[in-house]
Design an enzyme around this catalytic site. Sequence first.
Site, PDB file in Angstrom:
ATOM      1  N   GLU A  87       0.847  -1.171   0.094  1.00  0.00           N
ATOM      2  CA  GLU A  87      -0.139   0.019   0.105  1.00  0.00           C
ATOM      3  C   GLU A  87       0.863   1.261   0.098  1.00  0.00           C
ATOM      4  O   GLU A  87       1.984   1.367   0.653  1.00  0.00           O
ATOM      5  CB  GLU A  87      -0.987   0.000   1.075  1.00  0.00           C
ATOM      6  CG  GLU A  87      -2.059  -0.954   1.220  1.00  0.00           C
ATOM      7  CD  GLU A  87      -3.220  -0.977   2.041  1.00  0.00           C
ATOM      8  OE1 GLU A  87      -4.031  -1.609   2.050  1.00  0.00           O
ATOM      9  OE2 GLU A  87      -2.802  -0.220   3.210  1.00  0.00           O
ATOM     10  N   CYS A 101       3.469   8.668   0.562  1.00  0.00           N
ATOM     11  CA  CYS A 101       4.093   7.830   1.380  1.00  0.00           C
ATOM     12  C   CYS A 101       4.356   6.348   0.828  1.00  0.00           C
ATOM     13  O   CYS A 101       3.562   5.832   0.087  1.00  0.00           O
ATOM     14  CB  CYS A 101       3.277   7.722   2.693  1.00  0.00           C
ATOM     15  SG  CYS A 101       3.676   6.515   3.804  1.00  0.00           S
ATOM     16  N   CYS A 108       6.127  -6.155   7.780  1.00  0.00           N
ATOM     17  CA  CYS A 108       7.167  -5.649   8.568  1.00  0.00           C
ATOM     18  C   CYS A 108       7.407  -6.554   9.821  1.00  0.00           C
ATOM     19  O   CYS A 108       6.614  -7.361  10.382  1.00  0.00           O
ATOM     20  CB  CYS A 108       6.688  -4.331   9.276  1.00  0.00           C
ATOM     21  SG  CYS A 108       7.992  -3.705  10.295  1.00  0.00           S
ATOM     22  N   CYS A 112       5.851  -3.582  16.243  1.00  0.00           N
ATOM     23  CA  CYS A 112       5.464  -2.192  16.995  1.00  0.00           C
ATOM     24  C   CYS A 112       3.937  -2.562  17.584  1.00  0.00           C
ATOM     25  O   CYS A 112       3.141  -2.887  16.824  1.00  0.00           O
ATOM     26  CB  CYS A 112       5.425  -1.076  16.494  1.00  0.00           C
ATOM     27  SG  CYS A 112       7.296  -0.751  16.041  1.00  0.00           S
ATOM     28  N   CYS A 115       0.705  -0.987  15.699  1.00  0.00           N
ATOM     29  CA  CYS A 115       0.672  -0.640  14.366  1.00  0.00           C
ATOM     30  C   CYS A 115       0.244  -1.768  13.614  1.00  0.00           C
ATOM     31  O   CYS A 115       0.451  -3.114  13.888  1.00  0.00           O
ATOM     32  CB  CYS A 115       2.464  -0.586  13.983  1.00  0.00           C
ATOM     33  SG  CYS A 115       2.677  -0.636  11.955  1.00  0.00           S
ATOM     34  N   CYS A 338      -1.013   6.951   9.606  1.00  0.00           N
ATOM     35  CA  CYS A 338       0.016   6.345  10.237  1.00  0.00           C
ATOM     36  C   CYS A 338      -0.043   4.953  11.066  1.00  0.00           C
ATOM     37  O   CYS A 338      -1.088   5.022  11.834  1.00  0.00           O
ATOM     38  CB  CYS A 338       0.655   7.270  11.284  1.00  0.00           C
ATOM     39  SG  CYS A 338       2.388   6.597  11.775  1.00  0.00           S
TER      40      CYS A 338
END
Length: 352
Positions: A87, A101, A108, A112, A115, A338
């Site tokens: 994305e 972005c 990932c 975190c 996230c 974010c």
Amino acid sequence: MTIKNREQLFRELLPDEPAFRWQQIEGALFTPGWRGWSDASNLSKAVKAALDEKMPWSTVGDPRVLVGATGDTFKAALKLADDRRIETVLMRNRRGEWTVCVSSQVGCAMKCAFCATGRMGFCRDLTADEIVDQYRFWNAYLAERADLGGRISNVVFMGMGEPLANYDNVKSALRTLLKRTDLGPTRITVSTVGLLPRLEGILTDRDWPPVRLAVSLHSADPLTRKKIMPTTHDEFLPKLADWARRYLETLGNRRHHLTFEYVMLAGVNDTAKHADLLARFVNASGRARVNLIPYNFTGTAFLGSSDDEIAAFTAFLEKKGVIVTRRRSMGEDIAAACGQLIQLQGGQPEKK
């Protein structure tokens, strides 16, 4: 499936071509109005035929675009050669231009806690071409949507993945963007959770472009940071502070500043104690800037700090001499804000 960069394919497809031919090919990819090899008037018919058969004009395709309710944020899920999707987001910025972005990995590994992307786990690194082609996708998109106006003035590496865990491909993508677009180095920001070996390497890597860096700090309390960012370690904060001082002494200036990113989580890292620890950390680190980020819902148990709590946190930091900004939350309704990039959901599909 091994995915090769375009320059590698060029060397294999056309080994007898002179070195400058690659520069012509790369230049064609960034020529406004050209949408395929057939448009590349700077190349011979034979070269275009070879490229058309073996080298895709773009490494990303089959776009699924969502439009935010306010019309200033767009998210695209783009398909890669191995059928995975990433994305990328297009946002209108305060100057009336556009910020892209980009993602640097599929998924990932940093995990975190706040996230959504971290819940995917790590799938693979993106190639430099796959990173750059996210910019090219949005550049072509804007060219086709004259009603939107403006140009891409900024690129942030804040999408899916940890950029410094894909160091070589990210560095190559940065160099291409700086070479082939009108973006200057202070218009590109690479965000990282703080991979210290890579951060140390940047200090001595003469090939690393002079782009801005943003470190996802999120807490200056070691126990809190470990709780929400499990890849941290006991000596991380003092080592990061030492690195930041040396970075700012070596590379910092008025326009090339260092930013610590800080997502505001209610009752977790937004107390007076955490504000004090953050102010002490920043002032001991060479006076980097702090960017406070409102928490965007990602399906976790966290809640975002209230406006009053953020205002009080900001006021305390400013009283201690810290330069503070607050990020605008954009695209939350299409899961484009974010920490939300994980899958295409919500929002209004683009009208064809």
